[in-house]
Enzyme design. Sequence first.
Site, PDB file in Angstrom:
ATOM      1  N   HIS A 161       0.626  -1.028   0.238  1.00 54.16           N
ATOM      2  CA  HIS A 161      -0.018   0.240   0.566  1.00 54.16           C
ATOM      3  C   HIS A 161       1.120   1.070   0.361  1.00 54.16           C
ATOM      4  O   HIS A 161       0.442   1.885   0.058  1.00 54.16           O
ATOM      5  CB  HIS A 161      -1.415  -0.118   1.440  1.00 54.16           C
ATOM      6  CG  HIS A 161      -0.351   0.047   2.598  1.00 54.16           C
ATOM      7  ND1 HIS A 161       0.487  -0.762   3.302  1.00 54.16           N
ATOM      8  CD2 HIS A 161       0.100   1.016   3.557  1.00 54.16           C
ATOM      9  CE1 HIS A 161       0.692  -0.432   4.267  1.00 54.16           C
ATOM     10  NE2 HIS A 161       0.699   1.178   4.647  1.00 54.16           N
TER      11      HIS A 161
HETATM   12  C1  UD1 Z   1      -2.477   4.586   5.638  1.00 46.38           C
HETATM   13  C2  UD1 Z   1      -0.788   6.185   6.070  1.00 46.38           C
HETATM   14  C3  UD1 Z   1       0.484   5.155   5.884  1.00 46.38           C
HETATM   15  C4  UD1 Z   1      -0.766   3.574   6.839  1.00 46.38           C
HETATM   16  C5  UD1 Z   1      -1.366   3.655   6.348  1.00 46.38           C
HETATM   17  C6  UD1 Z   1      -1.941   2.006   6.704  1.00 46.38           C
HETATM   18  C7  UD1 Z   1      -0.451   8.287   6.069  1.00 46.38           C
HETATM   19  C8  UD1 Z   1       0.532   9.250   5.889  1.00 46.38           C
HETATM   20  N1  UD1 Z   1      -0.280   7.401   5.677  1.00 46.38           N
HETATM   21  O1  UD1 Z   1      -1.767   5.670   4.202  1.00 46.38           O
HETATM   22  O2  UD1 Z   1       1.487   5.543   7.257  1.00 46.38           O
HETATM   23  O3  UD1 Z   1       0.223   2.418   6.460  1.00 46.38           O
HETATM   24  O4  UD1 Z   1      -2.647   4.530   6.428  1.00 46.38           O
HETATM   25  O5  UD1 Z   1      -3.251   1.130   6.059  1.00 46.38           O
HETATM   26  O6  UD1 Z   1      -0.701   8.791   7.672  1.00 46.38           O
HETATM   27  N2  UD1 Z   1      -9.117   4.545   1.341  1.00 46.38           N
HETATM   28  C9  UD1 Z   1     -10.292   4.560   1.355  1.00 46.38           C
HETATM   29  N3  UD1 Z   1     -11.585   3.867   2.343  1.00 46.38           N
HETATM   30  C10 UD1 Z   1     -10.331   4.105   3.872  1.00 46.38           C
HETATM   31  C11 UD1 Z   1      -9.113   4.584   3.845  1.00 46.38           C
HETATM   32  C12 UD1 Z   1      -8.843   4.887   2.436  1.00 46.38           C
HETATM   33  O7  UD1 Z   1     -11.351   3.813   0.401  1.00 46.38           O
HETATM   34  O8  UD1 Z   1     -10.776   3.687   4.283  1.00 46.38           O
HETATM   35  C13 UD1 Z   1      -8.496   4.948   0.212  1.00 46.38           C
HETATM   36  C14 UD1 Z   1      -8.612   6.784  -0.309  1.00 46.38           C
HETATM   37  O9  UD1 Z   1      -8.744   6.734  -1.413  1.00 46.38           O
HETATM   38  C15 UD1 Z   1      -7.480   7.526  -0.196  1.00 46.38           C
HETATM   39  C16 UD1 Z   1      -6.558   6.340  -0.196  1.00 46.38           C
HETATM   40  O10 UD1 Z   1      -6.555   4.663   0.762  1.00 46.38           O
HETATM   41  O11 UD1 Z   1      -7.749   8.743  -0.902  1.00 46.38           O
HETATM   42  C17 UD1 Z   1      -5.614   6.737   1.027  1.00 46.38           C
HETATM   43  O12 UD1 Z   1      -5.786   6.555   2.687  1.00 46.38           O
HETATM   44  P1  UD1 Z   1      -4.716   7.803   3.388  1.00 46.38           P
HETATM   45  O13 UD1 Z   1      -5.596   7.403   5.050  1.00 46.38           O
HETATM   46  O14 UD1 Z   1      -5.173   8.912   2.953  1.00 46.38           O
HETATM   47  O15 UD1 Z   1      -3.561   6.463   3.352  1.00 46.38           O
HETATM   48  P2  UD1 Z   1      -2.867   5.231   3.003  1.00 46.38           P
HETATM   49  O16 UD1 Z   1      -2.597   5.104   1.917  1.00 46.38           O
HETATM   50  O17 UD1 Z   1      -4.444   4.838   3.430  1.00 46.38           O
HETATM   51  N1  UDP Z   2      -3.929  -6.269   8.717  1.00 48.16           N
HETATM   52  C1  UDP Z   2      -4.985  -6.922   8.455  1.00 48.16           C
HETATM   53  N2  UDP Z   2      -5.412  -6.954   7.572  1.00 48.16           N
HETATM   54  C2  UDP Z   2      -5.516  -6.902   5.885  1.00 48.16           C
HETATM   55  C3  UDP Z   2      -3.810  -6.180   5.424  1.00 48.16           C
HETATM   56  C4  UDP Z   2      -3.262  -5.988   6.789  1.00 48.16           C
HETATM   57  O1  UDP Z   2      -5.439  -6.972   9.020  1.00 48.16           O
HETATM   58  O2  UDP Z   2      -6.051  -7.039   5.279  1.00 48.16           O
HETATM   59  C5  UDP Z   2      -2.859  -5.642   9.460  1.00 48.16           C
HETATM   60  C6  UDP Z   2      -1.875  -6.709  10.043  1.00 48.16           C
HETATM   61  O3  UDP Z   2      -1.655  -7.550  10.594  1.00 48.16           O
HETATM   62  C7  UDP Z   2      -0.912  -5.728  10.515  1.00 48.16           C
HETATM   63  C8  UDP Z   2      -1.999  -3.597  10.286  1.00 48.16           C
HETATM   64  O4  UDP Z   2      -2.813  -4.293   9.832  1.00 48.16           O
HETATM   65  O5  UDP Z   2      -1.935  -5.441  12.300  1.00 48.16           O
HETATM   66  C9  UDP Z   2      -0.361  -3.153   9.043  1.00 48.16           C
HETATM   67  O6  UDP Z   2      -1.296  -2.286   8.416  1.00 48.16           O
HETATM   68  P1  UDP Z   2      -1.202  -1.130   7.570  1.00 48.16           P
HETATM   69  O7  UDP Z   2      -0.056  -2.229   6.833  1.00 48.16           O
HETATM   70  O8  UDP Z   2      -2.011  -0.789   6.732  1.00 48.16           O
HETATM   71  O9  UDP Z   2       0.048  -0.410   7.620  1.00 48.16           O
HETATM   72  P2  UDP Z   2       1.418  -0.275   8.523  1.00 48.16           P
HETATM   73  O10 UDP Z   2       1.550  -0.790   9.330  1.00 48.16           O
HETATM   74  O11 UDP Z   2       2.199  -0.345   7.211  1.00 48.16           O
HETATM   75  O12 UDP Z   2       1.491   1.669   8.764  1.00 48.16           O
END
Ligand code: UD1
Ligand code: UDP
Length: 366
Positions: free
Chosen positions: A208
Amino acid sequence: MKKRIVIVAGARPNFIKIAPLIHELKKYDDCFNVTLLHTGQHYDFQMSEVFFQNLNIPSPDIFLDIRSGSHAVQTARIMVAFEEAILKERPDLVVVVGDVNSTLACSIVASKSGVSIAHVEAGLRSFDRAMPEEINRIVTDSLSDYLFVNEESGLKNLEKENVNSDKIYFVGNIMIDTLLRNLPIIGRSEILDKLNLNSREYSVVTLHRPGNVDSSETLSEIFDVLSTISRKIKIIYPLHPRTMKTISDHGFFEKFKNIDGLVMIEPLGYIDFIKLVKDSRFVITDSGGIQEETTVLKIPCLTMRENTERPVTITKGTNYMVGRDRKKIIQLTDVILNNEAKEGTIPELWDGKTGERIVRVLVENL
Ligand code: UD1
Ligand code: UDP
């Protein structure tokens, strides 16, 4: 007088990190008045609510409903709404976890409102400022009063940054509390049956990071590598919404769906996801938390990044840094499939008691 604590969570990994704190703080009802605040950075059921259900986290007391936006828009919206909340709540302490935009935004507001900050997962550094999380980590740590560190590199980084050692507490890894506590329930997940999988006969992919999934060319290259691997072992790929967006925007879904041996699914809840990882042959990821969970579960992990802020998963754990180096990735999957991967050991204090250690520090010092 009871001390007032606001715990902040906003994104998927945050929910997994706050669960042990919420459970542990409940034992000290006479000392603390705890408010749970959800910024709403993540909002899909499978990115938010499912974790509250899986991990028995009570519904948030305050929900800011911020949702997605550019970095500035999302961070600013959280700051405005959080300032209002904090003025009403007047807490003695704000607890933030991890490195997401919610962590950064609430730290800045707490600091300017004169409220102490505890940062859980302090000191981690990738030394790569192209990653938004690195900026969030540096700013949050610089504003925090309690820096709770989960691996030794964190101690060294904070020392180098001249952070006063009185503020630093080496407490271990809070995500591993959640993992160890839930192992019995994880054992009962039916996800393997649902996906028609046999233990150790498949691999898991999660990606992601913007650097991997935002550009259609890069994502296509990655799927090309995955299609090579899927000829040797089945791949289960729970798609993060960010990745799904690029796939939909470019009309890639049908093309990727036709790759033999590659199964794309929705993001999974915590219990099913950890079961999937625990029974897999190996994982390919760019996640922070999954590098740590695979180390504890002793599942080989190939991390599609050039660096990691969690170096102990490489020096002691089961993690390999592979970037997008096709040759390296294929070669290491062969090593794993030949049962020659490193076994790793469990890092210090990743023992399920981090929440206890953190709360003890708060009882004694707040
Ligand atoms: C965010 C965090 C990242 C973390 C990740 C965990 C920041 C800068 N990034 O990244 O560090 O590793 O979460 O998963 O805070 N979206 C949906 N539904 C949701 C959430 C997001 O559709 O419930 C989509 C939207 O298109 C959105 C994109 O995902 O624009 C990104 O979401 P955002 O929370 O901005 O960043 P992540 O890539 O999820
Ligand atoms: N995770 C989950 N379902 C998924 C993918 C990840 O429950 O489909 C959990 C995973 O086990 C870990 C956390 O989400 O505990 C990590 O989240 P993510 O990779 O989104 O964020 P990051 O750790 O990179 O910030």
